[in-house]
Design a protein around this motif. Structure first.
Motif, PDB file in Angstrom:
ATOM      1  N   MET A   1      -2.975 -12.805 -18.113  1.00 50.55           N
ATOM      2  CA  MET A   1      -3.805 -13.764 -18.823  1.00 50.55           C
ATOM      3  C   MET A   1      -3.225 -13.972 -20.218  1.00 50.55           C
ATOM      4  O   MET A   1      -2.861 -13.004 -20.873  1.00 50.55           O
ATOM      5  N   PRO A   2      -3.190 -15.191 -20.637  1.00 48.07           N
ATOM      6  CA  PRO A   2      -2.654 -15.436 -21.973  1.00 48.07           C
ATOM      7  C   PRO A   2      -3.631 -14.962 -23.058  1.00 48.07           C
ATOM      8  O   PRO A   2      -4.835 -14.931 -22.859  1.00 48.07           O
ATOM      9  N   PHE A   3      -3.074 -14.590 -24.202  1.00 53.90           N
ATOM     10  CA  PHE A   3      -3.893 -14.334 -25.379  1.00 53.90           C
ATOM     11  C   PHE A   3      -4.433 -15.674 -25.887  1.00 53.90           C
ATOM     12  O   PHE A   3      -3.953 -16.746 -25.495  1.00 53.90           O
ATOM     13  N   HIS A   4      -5.405 -15.626 -26.780  1.00 49.28           N
ATOM     14  CA  HIS A   4      -6.072 -16.844 -27.235  1.00 49.28           C
ATOM     15  C   HIS A   4      -5.116 -17.873 -27.845  1.00 49.28           C
ATOM     16  O   HIS A   4      -5.376 -19.070 -27.791  1.00 49.28           O
ATOM     17  N   ASP A   5      -4.007 -17.433 -28.391  1.00 51.25           N
ATOM     18  CA  ASP A   5      -3.076 -18.352 -29.044  1.00 51.25           C
ATOM     19  C   ASP A   5      -1.997 -18.877 -28.104  1.00 51.25           C
ATOM     20  O   ASP A   5      -1.145 -19.654 -28.516  1.00 51.25           O
ATOM     21  N   GLU A   6      -2.025 -18.450 -26.832  1.00 53.46           N
ATOM     22  CA  GLU A   6      -0.999 -18.858 -25.875  1.00 53.46           C
ATOM     23  C   GLU A   6      -1.522 -19.948 -24.949  1.00 53.46           C
ATOM     24  O   GLU A   6      -2.707 -20.109 -24.770  1.00 53.46           O
ATOM     25  N   ARG A   7      -0.567 -20.623 -24.310  1.00 54.70           N
ATOM     26  CA  ARG A   7      -0.897 -21.694 -23.365  1.00 54.70           C
ATOM     27  C   ARG A   7      -1.454 -21.109 -22.070  1.00 54.70           C
ATOM     28  O   ARG A   7      -0.915 -20.156 -21.541  1.00 54.70           O
ATOM     29  N   GLY A   8      -2.507 -21.725 -21.556  1.00 56.82           N
ATOM     30  CA  GLY A   8      -3.052 -21.313 -20.273  1.00 56.82           C
ATOM     31  C   GLY A   8      -2.661 -22.277 -19.161  1.00 56.82           C
ATOM     32  O   GLY A   8      -3.001 -22.076 -18.005  1.00 56.82           O
ATOM     33  N   GLN A   9      -1.961 -23.336 -19.542  1.00 54.27           N
ATOM     34  CA  GLN A   9      -1.542 -24.348 -18.585  1.00 54.27           C
ATOM     35  C   GLN A   9      -0.031 -24.274 -18.394  1.00 54.27           C
ATOM     36  O   GLN A   9       0.710 -23.999 -19.341  1.00 54.27           O
ATOM     37  N   VAL A  10       0.386 -24.528 -17.177  1.00 52.85           N
ATOM     38  CA  VAL A  10       1.805 -24.460 -16.837  1.00 52.85           C
ATOM     39  C   VAL A  10       2.443 -25.839 -16.987  1.00 52.85           C
ATOM     40  O   VAL A  10       1.910 -26.834 -16.505  1.00 52.85           O
ATOM     41  N   ALA A  11       3.589 -25.860 -17.636  1.00 47.03           N
ATOM     42  CA  ALA A  11       4.436 -27.048 -17.678  1.00 47.03           C
ATOM     43  C   ALA A  11       5.853 -26.564 -17.393  1.00 47.03           C
ATOM     44  O   ALA A  11       6.368 -25.691 -18.100  1.00 47.03           O
ATOM     45  N   VAL A  12       6.452 -27.081 -16.350  1.00 47.43           N
ATOM     46  CA  VAL A  12       7.831 -26.737 -16.015  1.00 47.43           C
ATOM     47  C   VAL A  12       8.709 -27.864 -16.548  1.00 47.43           C
ATOM     48  O   VAL A  12       8.521 -29.025 -16.216  1.00 47.43           O
ATOM     49  N   VAL A  13       9.653 -27.483 -17.405  1.00 47.88           N
ATOM     50  CA  VAL A  13      10.516 -28.462 -18.065  1.00 47.88           C
ATOM     51  C   VAL A  13      11.948 -28.305 -17.559  1.00 47.88           C
ATOM     52  O   VAL A  13      12.305 -27.293 -16.960  1.00 47.88           O
ATOM     53  N   GLU A  14      12.759 -29.302 -17.803  1.00 44.11           N
ATOM     54  CA  GLU A  14      14.179 -29.218 -17.447  1.00 44.11           C
ATOM     55  C   GLU A  14      14.836 -28.094 -18.254  1.00 44.11           C
ATOM     56  O   GLU A  14      14.384 -27.752 -19.346  1.00 44.11           O
ATOM     57  N   TYR A  15      15.923 -27.554 -17.714  1.00 44.65           N
ATOM     58  CA  TYR A  15      16.657 -26.488 -18.389  1.00 44.65           C
ATOM     59  C   TYR A  15      17.029 -26.919 -19.807  1.00 44.65           C
ATOM     60  O   TYR A  15      17.436 -28.061 -20.038  1.00 44.65           O
ATOM     61  N   ARG A  16      16.902 -26.000 -20.746  1.00 46.10           N
ATOM     62  CA  ARG A  16      17.246 -26.270 -22.141  1.00 46.10           C
ATOM     63  C   ARG A  16      18.407 -25.376 -22.562  1.00 46.10           C
ATOM     64  O   ARG A  16      18.315 -24.151 -22.485  1.00 46.10           O
ATOM     65  N   PRO A  17      19.499 -25.967 -23.018  1.00 51.34           N
ATOM     66  CA  PRO A  17      20.687 -25.176 -23.353  1.00 51.34           C
ATOM     67  C   PRO A  17      20.481 -24.191 -24.503  1.00 51.34           C
ATOM     68  O   PRO A  17      21.277 -23.271 -24.675  1.00 51.34           O
ATOM     69  N   GLN A  18      19.417 -24.332 -25.295  1.00 50.80           N
ATOM     70  CA  GLN A  18      19.183 -23.393 -26.398  1.00 50.80           C
ATOM     71  C   GLN A  18      18.528 -22.089 -25.931  1.00 50.80           C
ATOM     72  O   GLN A  18      18.451 -21.125 -26.702  1.00 50.80           O
ATOM     73  N   TRP A  19      18.082 -22.003 -24.679  1.00 49.20           N
ATOM     74  CA  TRP A  19      17.411 -20.792 -24.219  1.00 49.20           C
ATOM     75  C   TRP A  19      18.257 -19.526 -24.356  1.00 49.20           C
ATOM     76  O   TRP A  19      17.740 -18.499 -24.808  1.00 49.20           O
ATOM     77  N   PRO A  20      19.547 -19.517 -24.010  1.00 59.12           N
ATOM     78  CA  PRO A  20      20.320 -18.278 -24.194  1.00 59.12           C
ATOM     79  C   PRO A  20      20.366 -17.808 -25.656  1.00 59.12           C
ATOM     80  O   PRO A  20      20.252 -16.608 -25.932  1.00 59.12           O
ATOM     81  N   ALA A  21      20.514 -18.730 -26.593  1.00 59.39           N
ATOM     82  CA  ALA A  21      20.545 -18.347 -28.013  1.00 59.39           C
ATOM     83  C   ALA A  21      19.186 -17.822 -28.460  1.00 59.39           C
ATOM     84  O   ALA A  21      19.108 -16.862 -29.245  1.00 59.39           O
ATOM     85  N   GLU A  22      18.114 -18.428 -27.959  1.00 59.88           N
ATOM     86  CA  GLU A  22      16.774 -17.930 -28.298  1.00 59.88           C
ATOM     87  C   GLU A  22      16.558 -16.529 -27.725  1.00 59.88           C
ATOM     88  O   GLU A  22      15.951 -15.671 -28.377  1.00 59.88           O
ATOM     89  N   PHE A  23      17.080 -16.291 -26.514  1.00 61.69           N
ATOM     90  CA  PHE A  23      17.021 -14.943 -25.949  1.00 61.69           C
ATOM     91  C   PHE A  23      17.745 -13.958 -26.860  1.00 61.69           C
ATOM     92  O   PHE A  23      17.245 -12.862 -27.138  1.00 61.69           O
ATOM     93  N   GLU A  24      18.938 -14.296 -27.319  1.00 58.13           N
ATOM     94  CA  GLU A  24      19.727 -13.382 -28.153  1.00 58.13           C
ATOM     95  C   GLU A  24      18.983 -12.992 -29.424  1.00 58.13           C
ATOM     96  O   GLU A  24      19.041 -11.840 -29.854  1.00 58.13           O
ATOM     97  N   LEU A  25      18.263 -13.936 -30.024  1.00 53.01           N
ATOM     98  CA  LEU A  25      17.472 -13.615 -31.216  1.00 53.01           C
ATOM     99  C   LEU A  25      16.380 -12.599 -30.883  1.00 53.01           C
ATOM    100  O   LEU A  25      16.173 -11.626 -31.614  1.00 53.01           O
ATOM    101  N   LEU A  26      15.676 -12.840 -29.774  1.00 54.10           N
ATOM    102  CA  LEU A  26      14.642 -11.898 -29.337  1.00 54.10           C
ATOM    103  C   LEU A  26      15.247 -10.533 -29.030  1.00 54.10           C
ATOM    104  O   LEU A  26      14.718  -9.494 -29.434  1.00 54.10           O
ATOM    105  N   ALA A  27      16.350 -10.525 -28.306  1.00 54.39           N
ATOM    106  CA  ALA A  27      16.982  -9.275 -27.877  1.00 54.39           C
ATOM    107  C   ALA A  27      17.401  -8.433 -29.075  1.00 54.39           C
ATOM    108  O   ALA A  27      17.234  -7.203 -29.062  1.00 54.39           O
ATOM    109  N   GLY A  28      17.923  -9.051 -30.100  1.00 57.76           N
ATOM    110  CA  GLY A  28      18.351  -8.302 -31.278  1.00 57.76           C
ATOM    111  C   GLY A  28      17.201  -7.548 -31.926  1.00 57.76           C
ATOM    112  O   GLY A  28      17.331  -6.365 -32.262  1.00 57.76           O
TER     113      GLY A  28
END
Length: 192
Positions: A1-28
């Protein structure tokens, strides 16, 4: 279940090329917070597969030597991550075994993500890597899985219902992934 500040609805979007870089920031940040307790931080889930439509939510798998909520939750809380309270975010069945895990939501206002702490030798950690690698390799499976998720999100936008319907379809997909792994000699040890 999402927290109050998170989305409760699903939206599937096309692949975004920035996702790997965003992962790297989180991973660090996760590597810094967990130090030697984590021996691997992996980009998993649909955003880790180039060309695959996905929810705009980065899934991160942190492979731990062991899971200890009393130790691990405060380390991630110190950098703003919130341990998800639901029972299914603490145990999952994979390979016929119950596996411990912890799932964390991002800090309030941060990039939408799910951080999955799993024991690195567990079948659930292997499952996440196999899902990723199979869909990276098999274009037909990737295209079909993406189309399925897009149609499902349009029909069932509620996050909990979406996940409940997607789960058995994931098992079918993973049957094909296991055959691929056996045919190619894929192993989680080499994938990580």
């Amino acid at each position: 279940m999402p927290f109050h500040d998170e989305r409760g609805q699903v939206a599937v979007v096309e692949y975004r090329p920035q996702w790997p870089a965003e992962f790297e920031l989180l991973a660090g940040g996760l590597r810094d917070a967990l130090g030697d307790l984590a021996f691997g931080v992996d980009h998993v889930g649909s955003t880790s597969v180039p060309g695959l439509p996905a929810k705009d939510c980065i899934d991160v798998q942190v492979r731990m030597r062991s899971i200890d909520e009393a130790r691990d939750a405060p380390l991630l809380a110190a950098i703003g991550f919130r341990c998800r309270p639901e029972p299914w975010n603490r145990v999952e069945v994979s390979g016929g075994r119950q596996c411990r895990k912890l799932v964390f939501a991002p800090p309030i206002g941060a990039r939408w993500c799910n951080v999955h702490l799993r024991e690195g030798s567990g079948p659930n950690a292997r499952f996440a890597l196999l899902f990723r690698d199979y869909l990276r390799t098999d274009e037909d499976a990737r295209r079909a899985w993406g189309a399925f998720k897009q149609r499902l999100a349009l029909s069932v936008p509620d996050l909990l219902e979406y996940g409940q319907i997607k789960a058995p379809a994931t098992e079918v997909l993973m049957g094909a992934a296991e055959r691929w792994a056996a045919e190619t000699g894929w192993s989680a040890a080499r994938a990580a």
